[in-house]
Design a protein around this motif. Structure first.
Motif, short mmCIF file in Angstrom:
data_model
loop_
_atom_site.label_atom_id
_atom_site.label_comp_id
_atom_site.label_asym_id
_atom_site.label_seq_id
_atom_site.Cartn_x
_atom_site.Cartn_y
_atom_site.Cartn_z
N HIS A 93 0.84 -1.21 0.00
CA HIS A 93 0.00 0.00 0.00
C HIS A 93 0.87 1.26 0.00
CE1 HIS A 93 0.53 1.21 4.25
NE2 HIS A 93 0.61 -0.09 4.49
N GLU A 94 2.07 1.18 0.62
CA GLU A 94 2.99 2.31 0.59
C GLU A 94 3.55 2.50 -0.82
OE1 GLU A 94 5.85 2.51 3.95
OE2 GLU A 94 4.92 0.60 4.54
N VAL A 95 3.87 1.38 -1.46
CA VAL A 95 4.38 1.44 -2.84
C VAL A 95 3.32 2.04 -3.76
CG1 VAL A 95 5.21 0.07 -4.79
CG2 VAL A 95 5.87 -0.56 -2.46
N SER A 96 2.09 1.62 -3.57
CA SER A 96 0.99 2.12 -4.39
C SER A 96 0.83 3.63 -4.21
CB SER A 96 -0.31 1.41 -4.00
OG SER A 96 -1.40 1.92 -4.73
N LYS A 127 -1.98 1.22 -8.96
CA LYS A 127 -2.93 0.41 -8.22
C LYS A 127 -2.26 -0.89 -7.78
CE LYS A 127 -7.00 2.23 -10.60
NZ LYS A 127 -8.17 1.92 -11.45
N LYS A 128 -2.75 -1.45 -6.69
CA LYS A 128 -2.16 -2.68 -6.17
C LYS A 128 -2.21 -3.80 -7.20
CE LYS A 128 -3.29 -1.79 -1.30
NZ LYS A 128 -4.04 -2.30 -0.13
N ARG A 129 -3.35 -3.91 -7.90
CA ARG A 129 -3.48 -5.01 -8.87
C ARG A 129 -2.48 -4.86 -10.02
NH1 ARG A 129 -8.59 -2.45 -10.03
NH2 ARG A 129 -8.61 -1.47 -12.09
N THR A 130 -2.12 -3.59 -10.34
CA THR A 130 -1.12 -3.37 -11.38
C THR A 130 0.25 -3.85 -10.91
OG1 THR A 130 -2.33 -1.45 -12.20
CG2 THR A 130 -0.02 -1.65 -12.86
N ASN A 144 6.07 -13.10 7.73
CA ASN A 144 4.63 -12.97 7.47
C ASN A 144 4.22 -13.36 6.05
OD1 ASN A 144 5.43 -10.76 5.91
ND2 ASN A 144 5.07 -9.30 7.58
N GLY A 145 5.20 -13.62 5.17
CA GLY A 145 4.89 -14.05 3.81
C GLY A 145 4.50 -12.93 2.87
N TYR A 146 4.56 -11.68 3.34
CA TYR A 146 4.21 -10.54 2.49
C TYR A 146 5.44 -10.04 1.73
CZ TYR A 146 -0.21 -10.23 5.06
OH TYR A 146 -1.44 -10.50 5.61
N TYR A 147 5.17 -9.38 0.61
CA TYR A 147 6.27 -8.77 -0.13
C TYR A 147 6.85 -7.62 0.68
CZ TYR A 147 4.86 -11.33 -4.33
OH TYR A 147 4.56 -12.33 -5.23
N ASP A 148 8.17 -7.52 0.66
CA ASP A 148 8.87 -6.44 1.36
C ASP A 148 9.60 -5.60 0.31
OD1 ASP A 148 10.07 -4.80 3.17
OD2 ASP A 148 11.55 -6.27 3.86
#
Length: 328
Positions: free
Chosen positions: A4-7, A13-16, A34-38
């Motif tokens: 969301h920070e990158v967006s 958009k996140k989907r992009t 946590n398995g999230y992108y960093d």
């Protein structure tokens, strides 16, 4: 950095962003906890670069190739501009043709009158992908004969695709007389003959590549027999002389010295082996003729005259002439 920070920072958009990851344009590290992108600052710059390419209309496949191999950027940018110029010229011609139709249509339009008017307008055919990015028709026919037999049926990597496109462009833009001569010869043939030539080239390639040391020496013995038989065959001698300067000689010189062969070697695992074996075969054959079969060499010189140059192409003329019987 979370998505969301990158967006927020990039305006994407996140989907992009997820789409870019899926298409291998972006590969942010994953937080193991946590398995999230960093996402990193490098990813922000990568996204902005991709955005610039997308704004310019670059296809995803081309962007992916540039990102994986930045050294290809100059080529792809030039290729894209060239394609855009072709599209521009095509659009201008299409607009002109449709303008003609609008001007010439009768007051009461029927399908027949519409058909006749559009036929007279000569609306240009759509540009296909190969013509847009791969050079003109002549260069594509030339490359298919010269280089395509060395390449696997499917080019699997983007970098290999880039190299193949580069070969098409190099040949299309080359001022090499051998390319021009060979192109004229190929274009004088009917499509069936070109296809036959292409298949024969592939069979010969596979045969030469398959030879081990003993196989190379056995092939030399076979070629000596074929050379002897071919010299006695007036039809084959006449065929050789007719096509020597327009087909055999330019083909041999291109295979021996063109820059494209270094590019093909990066695409095809077969080309290096082919080049190694064919040079070895011709070297063995030439040494054998000088040492044990001078009479056969003298006959070749006498019968073929200036249609045999042993000083160029690692004596490839010997294998080419001997191989005539294999082409029948």
């Amino acid at each position: 950095m979370k998505i969301h920070e990158v967006s927020k920072r990039t305006g994407m958009k996140k989907r992009t962003i997820y789409f870019y990851i899926k298409e291998e344009l972006l590969a942010p590290p994953v937080n193991e906890e946590n398995g999230y992108y960093d996402f990193q600052e490098e990813d922000i710059r990568r996204i902005m670069l991709i955005s610039e390419f997308r704004n310019a209309g670059f296809p995803i496949s081309m962007i992916r190739s540039i990102i994986k191999e930045p050294a290809t950027a100059s080529y792809y940018l030039s290729s894209y501009v060239s394609a855009m110029k072709k599209q521009k010229a095509h659009l201008e011609k299409t607009i002109e043709s449709i303008g003609y139709v609008i001007e010439k249509l009768p007051l009461h339009i029927s399908l027949d009158s519409l058909y006749a008017t559009m036929l007279n307008a000569r609306i240009p055919a759509a540009i296909n992908k190969e013509e847009l990015h791969g050079g003109d028709k002549d260069s594509m026919v030339l490359n298919r004969y010269l280089w395509r037999p060395f390449i696997p049926n499917e080019i699997k990597s983007d970098y290999q695709e880039f190299l193949w496109s580069k070969i098409n462009r190099l040949v299309a833009e080359s001022n090499n007389e051998d390319y021009e001569t060979l192109s004229r010869y190929l274009n004088s043939l009917c499509p069936q003959k070109i296809e036959e030539l292409y298949k024969r080239s592939g069979i010969h390639l596979a045969f030469v590549v398959s030879l081990d040391e003993k196989g190379c020496r056995d092939y030399v013995d076979t070629l000596k027999k074929y050379i002897d038989e071919n010299l006695k065959n007036e039809r084959l001698v006449r065929q050789w002389k007719q096509n020597y300067k327009s087909f055999y000689l330019p083909s041999m010189r291109i295979y021996d010295s063109s820059m494209e062969q270094d590019i093909i070697a990066q695409i095809s695992p077969f080309f290096a082996k082919y080049r190694e074996n064919i040079h070895k075969i011709c070297r063995y054959l030439y040494a054998d003729l000088l040492g044990k079969n001078e009479e056969l060499l003298e006959r070749m010189n006498r019968i073929l005259g200036d249609c045999m140059d042993l000083t160029c192409c690692h004596h490839a003329v010997l294998e080419a002439f001997g191989g005539l019987l294999l082409e029948m």
